[in-house]
Design a protein around this motif. Structure first.
Motif, PDB file in Angstrom:
ATOM      1  N   TYR A  29      16.766  22.549  28.931  1.00 19.55           N
ATOM      2  CA  TYR A  29      15.726  22.524  29.959  1.00 19.55           C
ATOM      3  C   TYR A  29      16.008  21.416  30.975  1.00 19.55           C
ATOM      4  O   TYR A  29      16.558  20.361  30.635  1.00 19.55           O
ATOM      5  CB  TYR A  29      14.353  22.261  29.333  1.00 19.55           C
ATOM      6  CG  TYR A  29      13.794  23.373  28.494  1.00 19.55           C
ATOM      7  CD1 TYR A  29      13.392  24.576  29.065  1.00 19.55           C
ATOM      8  CD2 TYR A  29      13.656  23.225  27.111  1.00 19.55           C
ATOM      9  CE1 TYR A  29      12.861  25.592  28.283  1.00 19.55           C
ATOM     10  CE2 TYR A  29      13.121  24.236  26.322  1.00 19.55           C
ATOM     11  CZ  TYR A  29      12.727  25.425  26.907  1.00 19.55           C
ATOM     12  OH  TYR A  29      12.208  26.433  26.146  1.00 19.55           O
ATOM     13  N   ARG A  30      15.587  21.649  32.206  1.00 16.43           N
ATOM     14  CA  ARG A  30      15.562  20.603  33.232  1.00 16.43           C
ATOM     15  C   ARG A  30      14.151  20.030  33.236  1.00 16.43           C
ATOM     16  O   ARG A  30      13.189  20.760  33.434  1.00 16.43           O
ATOM     17  CB  ARG A  30      15.908  21.192  34.597  1.00 16.43           C
ATOM     18  CG  ARG A  30      17.234  21.934  34.613  1.00 16.43           C
ATOM     19  CD  ARG A  30      17.380  22.763  35.874  1.00 16.43           C
ATOM     20  NE  ARG A  30      18.580  23.584  35.813  1.00 16.43           N
ATOM     21  CZ  ARG A  30      18.917  24.481  36.733  1.00 16.43           C
ATOM     22  NH1 ARG A  30      18.137  24.676  37.781  1.00 16.43           N
ATOM     23  NH2 ARG A  30      20.026  25.176  36.602  1.00 16.43           N
ATOM     24  N   VAL A  31      14.021  18.755  33.026  1.00 21.40           N
ATOM     25  CA  VAL A  31      12.717  18.124  32.823  1.00 21.40           C
ATOM     26  C   VAL A  31      12.361  17.257  34.024  1.00 21.40           C
ATOM     27  O   VAL A  31      13.202  16.510  34.537  1.00 21.40           O
ATOM     28  CB  VAL A  31      12.713  17.269  31.537  1.00 21.40           C
ATOM     29  CG1 VAL A  31      11.328  16.679  31.300  1.00 21.40           C
ATOM     30  CG2 VAL A  31      13.143  18.107  30.337  1.00 21.40           C
ATOM     31  N   VAL A  32      11.109  17.373  34.456  1.00 19.04           N
ATOM     32  CA  VAL A  32      10.582  16.541  35.544  1.00 19.04           C
ATOM     33  C   VAL A  32       9.310  15.877  35.030  1.00 19.04           C
ATOM     34  O   VAL A  32       8.420  16.551  34.512  1.00 19.04           O
ATOM     35  CB  VAL A  32      10.267  17.375  36.808  1.00 19.04           C
ATOM     36  CG1 VAL A  32       9.904  16.460  37.972  1.00 19.04           C
ATOM     37  CG2 VAL A  32      11.449  18.276  37.172  1.00 19.04           C
ATOM     38  N   ILE A  33       9.223  14.562  35.166  1.00 16.78           N
ATOM     39  CA  ILE A  33       8.082  13.793  34.672  1.00 16.78           C
ATOM     40  C   ILE A  33       7.501  12.957  35.797  1.00 16.78           C
ATOM     41  O   ILE A  33       8.235  12.290  36.531  1.00 16.78           O
ATOM     42  CB  ILE A  33       8.507  12.856  33.513  1.00 16.78           C
ATOM     43  CG1 ILE A  33       8.927  13.655  32.291  1.00 16.78           C
ATOM     44  CG2 ILE A  33       7.387  11.897  33.146  1.00 16.78           C
ATOM     45  CD1 ILE A  33       9.461  12.790  31.155  1.00 16.78           C
TER      46      ILE A  33
END
Length: 410
Positions: free
Chosen positions: A290-294
Motif C-alpha cells: 500500500y501507499r500510505v498518506v498520514i
C-alpha cells in the motif's frame, strides 16, 4: 565513514492544486509514505479528500447513487455534489479559480462533480480513515452509509459503511474481534494488546437486539461498554477495524483493488508508546504494497521518518530498524525492517495563506525554520531548551558574581 545510499526516485503520483478551500497552492509528490503536517484549518483534510476524489471519482458517484443520492444539473448539481462530498462551505460554490492536476492531467471541480465516461464496475483504490472515525461507532454500534446526513463528509460515511460491512459480514458470527491469531502478525498484536487494550479483548456482545462492541477485561463477566472506554481506546478501535479490512486473513496481502491508505491523525488520544506501536502497523501496510498518506500533529511520526531516512543515507541494516522499534530477530521482523529501508518517504508542511512546503529532509540544522522545527512540531521543545539554557546562564553568572564579591570581602 559509511557511504550514503541513493534513494529511489518518487514515482507514486503528483497532485497539484491552487485556491482549493484553505489551500493556496500545493504541489505534492507522493512517496510510499507521505506525511502531512501543519496547524489546524490549513487545508490538510481538503487536499487528502481531493486525492480520494481524483482517483476514485466514479466509485464515489456510484456510491452516492447506490444510496439514492443523485446530483443533477451543471450549476446547482455541481455545488450539491461538492457539498455532499467535502461538506457544505468547504469549497467555493462555482470553483472557477480552483486548479487541480493529477499526474499532469488538469481537472476542474465541475468535471469531478460528474461521473466519468467509463462504463462497467467502478474501482475504489483509496481507503480513507478520517479524523472523525470515532463517529462511525456511536455507543459501539456500527453505522452504514445511509445512516448519515447530507453534508456529513463522504470519507466518514464511506469509512463507517466499510466498518459496518466488516462487522456484519466477515465478523458476523465471531464474538471476539481482537486478538485474533489470523489477523496481524504477533509482532503487531502484542503491543496493541499492551498499549491500547491493556490485555482486554475486543468483542461483539448482543444486547437489546443490537450487536455492540465491548471490552472484556480478564476476570470480569460483564463487557465494558463503549462509552466507558478510554478516549484512546474509542479512537483506536475504528482504526483497528480499518486495518483489519486492509489486511485480510490468509495469504492475501492486499484488499484488491485498494492501493492507497489515508490515515488522518492516527495519534488521537494515544500515548507516545502506543503511537510507536501503531507505526509498526504502518510499516506493515507499506510492506504489503500500500501507499500510505498520514496527516499528523505528533512528532513521534516524524521521529520515525527522520530515523528511517537517516538509516537509508548511512547505508544501515535491518537490525538498526529492529533496534529502533525494539524488535527481536525473526523472519517476519527482519522482512518488515528491510521493507522499511526500501521505501520512499516524503513530508509536507501546510501553513495558512502560504504555498505547501516540501520539508522531506527534516534537517534540524536547516536555515528554514519550518524544516528545522519539523513544521512546528518540535519548535516549542527547542524553545524550551533555549529558555532553560538562558536561565541557567543567568543563574551561573549571578553565582559567579556572588562568589567573586564574597572572596573580595574575605
Amino acid at each position: 565513514m559509511a557511504t550514503k545510499k541513493s534513494r529511489k526516485k518518487p514515482t507514486m503520483g503528483r497532485l497539484q492544486v491552487k485556491n482549493l478551500g484553505p489551500v493556496v497552492e500545493a504541489d505534492v509528490t507522493f512517496g510510499d509514505l507521505t506525511v502531512i503536517v501543519g496547524p489546524q484549518a490549513t487545508g490538510k483534510s481538503v487536499l487528502l479528500e481531493t486525492l480520494k476524489l481524483v482517483i476514485d471519482r466514479d466509485h464515489i458517484h456510484d456510491t452516492f447513487s447506490r444510496y439514492s443520492v443523485v446530483f443533477s444539473g451543471n450549476g446547482e448539481g455541481s455545488k450539491a455534489f461538492l457539498g455532499g462530498f467535502y461538506g457544505p462551505g468547504m469549497v467555493g460554490a462555482d470553483g472557477g479559480d480552483v486548479e487541480i492536476s493529477w499526474n499532469g492531467r488538469n481537472m476542474t471541480l465541475a468535471s469531478l462533480s460528474k461521473r466519468g465516461r467509463g462504463k462497467g464496475e467502478s474501482r475504489e483504490e483509496v481507503f480513507f480513515i478520517p479524523a472523525q472515525r470515532v463517529v462511525s461507532l456511536p455507543k459501539g454500534i456500527s453505522q452504514n452509509f445511509g445512516t448519515f446526513d447530507y453534508g456529513d463528509p463522504y470519507v466518514l460515511r464511506r469509512f463507517s459503511d466499510t466498518v459496518h460491512h466488516l462487522l456484519q459480514n466477515e465478523f458476523g458470527s465471531k464474538a471476539k474481534l481482537f486478538p485474533q491469531a489470523n489477523r496481524l502478525n504477533e509482532t503487531l498484536r502484542k503491543p496493541i494488546s499492551k498499549h491500547f487494550y491493556g490485555g482486554a479483548s475486543l468483542e461483539v456482545e448482543a444486547r437489546d437486539f443490537t450487536n455492540r462492541l465491548v471490552l472484556k477485561i480478564p476476570g470480569s463477566m460483564e463487557g465494558l461498554p463503549f462509552l466507558a472506554w478510554s478516549a484512546g481506546q474509542r479512537e483506536f478501535t475504528p482504526l483497528l477495524l480499518g486495518l483489519y479490512w486492509l489486511c485480510p486473513a490468509g495469504a492475501t496481502s492486499l484488499r484488491d483493488p485498494l492501493q492507497w491508505v489515508v490515515i488522518e491523525e492516527p495519534e488521537m488520544g494515544l500515548h507516545p508508546l502506543a503511537i510507536s506501536s501503531l507505526l509498526l502497523v504502518v510499516l506493515e501496510l507499506m510492506r504489503r504494497g500500500y501507499r500510505v498518506v498520514i496527516s499528523t500533529h505528533s512528532p513521534v511520526v516524524l521521529d520515525m521518518v527522520w530515523a528511517l531516512r537517516q538509516f537509508q543515507d548511512l547505508g544501515c541494516e535491518e537490525s538498526d530498524v529492529r533496534y529502533l522499534f525494539d524488535l527481536t530477530k525473526s523472519s517476519y521482523n527482519s522482512a518488515l525492517a528491510r521493507s522499511a529501508l526500501e521505501k520512499e518517504y516524503r513530508v509536507y508542511f501546510f501553513d495558512r495563506g502560504k504555498p505547501v512546503q516540501d520539508i522531506s529532509d527534516l534537517d534540524p540544522g536547516a536555515a528554514d525554520s519550518n524544516e528545522a522545527h519539523w513544521g512546528g512540531l518540535t519548535g516549542f521543545a527547542s524553545r524550551t531548551g533555549e529558555a532553560i539554557a538562558r536561565a541557567v546562564n543567568r543563574f551561573e553568572s549571578r553565582s559567579s558574581q556572588f562568589g567573586a564579591v564574597s572572596r573580595e570581602e574575605d
